[in-house]
Design a protein around this motif. Structure first.
Motif, PDB file in Angstrom:
ATOM      1  N   PHE A  40       0.794  -1.235   0.000  1.00  0.00           N
ATOM      2  CA  PHE A  40       0.000   0.000   0.000  1.00  0.00           C
ATOM      3  C   PHE A  40       0.823   1.281   0.000  1.00  0.00           C
ATOM      4  CE2 PHE A  40      -2.710  -3.201   2.131  1.00  0.00           C
ATOM      5  CZ  PHE A  40      -3.757  -3.220   1.219  1.00  0.00           C
ATOM      6  N   LEU A  41       2.110   1.209   0.286  1.00  0.00           N
ATOM      7  CA  LEU A  41       2.916   2.430   0.353  1.00  0.00           C
ATOM      8  C   LEU A  41       3.885   2.476  -0.813  1.00  0.00           C
ATOM      9  CD1 LEU A  41       3.747   2.638   4.183  1.00  0.00           C
ATOM     10  CD2 LEU A  41       1.968   3.859   2.913  1.00  0.00           C
ATOM     11  N   PRO A  42       3.704   3.415  -1.740  1.00  0.00           N
ATOM     12  CA  PRO A  42       4.653   3.553  -2.855  1.00  0.00           C
ATOM     13  C   PRO A  42       6.051   3.906  -2.335  1.00  0.00           C
ATOM     14  CG  PRO A  42       2.634   4.802  -3.249  1.00  0.00           C
ATOM     15  CD  PRO A  42       2.584   4.366  -1.827  1.00  0.00           C
ATOM     16  N   GLY A  43       7.049   3.291  -2.890  1.00  0.00           N
ATOM     17  CA  GLY A  43       8.425   3.584  -2.490  1.00  0.00           C
ATOM     18  C   GLY A  43       8.892   2.845  -1.262  1.00  0.00           C
ATOM     19  N   ALA A  44       8.043   1.937  -0.724  1.00  0.00           N
ATOM     20  CA  ALA A  44       8.445   1.195   0.478  1.00  0.00           C
ATOM     21  C   ALA A  44       9.659   0.327   0.204  1.00  0.00           C
ATOM     22  CB  ALA A  44       7.286   0.330   0.977  1.00  0.00           C
ATOM     23  N   ASP A  45       9.780  -0.184  -1.020  1.00  0.00           N
ATOM     24  CA  ASP A  45      10.921  -1.022  -1.352  1.00  0.00           C
ATOM     25  C   ASP A  45      12.220  -0.232  -1.303  1.00  0.00           C
ATOM     26  OD1 ASP A  45      10.049   0.489  -3.496  1.00  0.00           O
ATOM     27  OD2 ASP A  45      10.716  -0.969  -4.996  1.00  0.00           O
ATOM     28  N   ALA A  49      15.370  -0.833   1.167  1.00  0.00           N
ATOM     29  CA  ALA A  49      16.735  -0.989   0.667  1.00  0.00           C
ATOM     30  C   ALA A  49      17.689  -0.035   1.373  1.00  0.00           C
ATOM     31  CB  ALA A  49      16.773  -0.754  -0.836  1.00  0.00           C
ATOM     32  N   ILE A  50      17.233   1.200   1.622  1.00  0.00           N
ATOM     33  CA  ILE A  50      18.067   2.182   2.320  1.00  0.00           C
ATOM     34  C   ILE A  50      18.344   1.718   3.752  1.00  0.00           C
ATOM     35  CG2 ILE A  50      18.111   4.534   3.246  1.00  0.00           C
ATOM     36  CD1 ILE A  50      16.593   5.404   0.732  1.00  0.00           C
ATOM     37  N   LEU A  51      17.323   1.171   4.407  1.00  0.00           N
ATOM     38  CA  LEU A  51      17.507   0.690   5.775  1.00  0.00           C
ATOM     39  C   LEU A  51      18.521  -0.454   5.831  1.00  0.00           C
ATOM     40  CD1 LEU A  51      13.834   0.728   7.136  1.00  0.00           C
ATOM     41  CD2 LEU A  51      15.703   2.271   7.758  1.00  0.00           C
ATOM     42  N   ILE A  52      18.462  -1.339   4.853  1.00  0.00           N
ATOM     43  CA  ILE A  52      19.417  -2.447   4.804  1.00  0.00           C
ATOM     44  C   ILE A  52      20.832  -1.910   4.605  1.00  0.00           C
ATOM     45  CG2 ILE A  52      20.180  -4.433   3.444  1.00  0.00           C
ATOM     46  CD1 ILE A  52      17.306  -5.159   3.008  1.00  0.00           C
ATOM     47  N   GLN A  53      20.980  -0.966   3.682  1.00  0.00           N
ATOM     48  CA  GLN A  53      22.298  -0.384   3.434  1.00  0.00           C
ATOM     49  C   GLN A  53      22.828   0.332   4.684  1.00  0.00           C
ATOM     50  OE1 GLN A  53      22.264   2.031  -0.136  1.00  0.00           O
ATOM     51  NE2 GLN A  53      20.986   0.532  -1.211  1.00  0.00           N
TER      52      GLN A  53
END
Length: 471
Positions: A40-45, A49-53
């Motif tokens: 439901f949230l655009p850009g969640a991916d 990815a930023i959080l993983i980095q």
């Protein structure tokens, strides 16, 4: 100093039940929330990815910090002035008749006043072969056979607890069947305990890998990587955590305790398959300290993949158990304790879970780009973070290997991602086993070590000289 634990350890810190209802509810809500965000949230991916980095970046900085902190070595103790305090030695064994003569010979070399030694070979009642082999040996006067009565669970920590109820020492250490401890290790530990106050509850000796066991197929790649991995842990990570005054997961052997402290904690958790990792954090919750020694214990690597995999599966499953157990209550841990849990158990589990996927992602991205004769479309920030994380891991391993005196050359460095990817296989096994067989103990079989002249050609010069120590 962090606060003392208020909750009774025998109630809160037991892995007999893997997760409480509250923990399962929180895990389910987190999973549902993550799936909902992706839908439901655009850009969640991209956020994910930023959080993983960012997480990789934190671990990279942390590795550099512990590398720097590990340069301060433990104090050198005057061993000739070690106090006259009784010392107990426990070795829990199962199905070890073949290796028992070698073990007893090594234990007999312990340099400590015989009249102050109190040793036990804790053997399971159903293990008739090992019991018969032990009783047939000429044991040192201070070492005796202790038969552990039948009961559940049938694990090493349960046998240790049975011996703990009978030992007579002021201090106690545990060894494993394949161990070759430095003869002066007990003297160093006794001197350290005497030099510090009662808050120093536990000391961990470094474990170093050398050679291989007879009767096992040579596995030079796994043996060398395993030895280097041990070196990074016991020569870098644990000394750094001790220097910072933080808790850490203990090794499965060669931990030295004040008996009074160990009994106050109720001993080892018989239901946890990495009871050593759990106990390190229970020491911290009590408001006590941990330290490291300089005199090592030598061990052999587990061997080929079919023996390495069950061992690593057990370790990772035990790490999962330990995290689930210690997140049942927040009493006594403090933010520094939780940081140590996150950077040891949490980082080990997270890295094992993603290693193979991260390596595959980078390799496929560059492979497809080469096939298309175009620059890779992979985000360069992500590649940079992954590369930096791998570089710091290799650097930490290299320095640890140098200190431990184990080989780690450029071929080993290039092969490290393959070894890391195998950890993902072990993680998958561990997760499944945690659900279906949480308390099953995957035992590594042992055999007598090969003579030095048989070790060197097959393992690429892994250490063969039991008297050698790191510079």
């Amino acid at each position: 100093m962090h606060g003392r634990l208020k909750t009774r350890p025998d109630f809160a810190f037991n892995a007999r039940r893997t997760a409480t209802g509250g923990q399962l509810t929180i895990l389910l809500l987190l999973l549902i929330g993550e799936l909902a965000a992706f839908v439901f949230l655009p850009g969640a991916d991209r956020v994910f990815a930023i959080l993983i980095q960012f997480s990789f970046l934190i671990v990279m900085v942390w590795r550099l910090a512990i590398l720097r902190a590990s340069r301060t070595r433990p104090p050198t103790m005057p061993l000739d002035e070690a106090p006259r305090r009784r010392y107990s030695v426990i070795v829990a064994l199962y199905d070890e008749a073949e290796v028992l003569p070698q073990l007893v010979e090594r234990l007999s070399r312990i340099d400590y006043p015989v009249d102050l030694l109190d040793g036990y070979l804790a053997l399971e009642a159903r293990d008739e072969a090992t019991i018969a082999a032990a009783r047939a040996l000429d044991l040192p006067s201070w070492l005796q056979v202790l038969v552990v009565p039948p009961g559940r669970p049938s694990t090493k920590p349960r046998a240790l607890n049975h011996a703990l109820s009978r030992i007579k020492g002021d201090f106690v250490t545990i060894y494993d069947a394949e161990d070759d401890p430095d003869p002066l290790q007990l003297r160093e530990a006794a001197a350290r305990f005497a030099a510090e106050d009662e808050t120093l509850a536990c000391l961990q000796a470094p474990l170093r890998i050398r050679g291989r066991q007879g009767g096992k197929k040579p596995s030079p790649f796994l043996d060398r990587q395993f030895a280097a991995e041990y070196a990074a842990l016991f020569e870098i990570a644990l000394p750094a955590l001790a220097r910072m005054g933080l808790p850490f997961p203990l090794g499965g052997t060669s931990n030295h305790f004040r008996v009074s402290a160990l009994r106050a904690m109720g001993g080892w958790d018989a239901w946890n398959v990495t009871e050593d990792a759990d106990l390190g954090f229970r020491v911290w919750r009590r408001g006590w300290r941990m330290g490291v020694l300089t005199r090592p214990t030598y061990e052999t690597p587990p061997g080929p993949l079919f023996l390495w995999l069950p061992q690593r599966t057990r370790w990772l499953k035990g790490y999962m158990q330990t995290i689930m157990v210690h997140t049942r209550t927040f009493d006594g841990m403090g933010w520094r304790g939780w940081w140590a849990v996150l950077m040891t158990l949490g980082a080990a589990l997270s890295a094992a879970a993603v290693h193979a996927f991260a390596v595959s992602w980078v390799m496929l991205a560059f492979l497809f780009a080469a096939m298309a004769q175009q620059p890779p479309q992979t985000p360069w920030t992500g590649v940079a973070v992954l590369t930096g994380g791998a570089a710091t891991a290799v650097l930490t391993t290299l320095v640890g290997a140098r200190r431990a005196g184990v080989p780690y050359g450029w071929k080993d460095m290039l092969g490290a991602p393959v070894y890391w990817s195998l950890l993902t296989l072990a993680f998958g096994h561990a997760f499944i086993r945690l659900i279906f067989e949480p308390h099953r103990w995957d035992k590594t079989p042992h055999a007598p070590d090969l003579p030095a002249n048989e070790i060197l050609p097959e393992t690429g010069a892994l250490i063969a000289d039991s008297g050698r120590t790191a510079a």
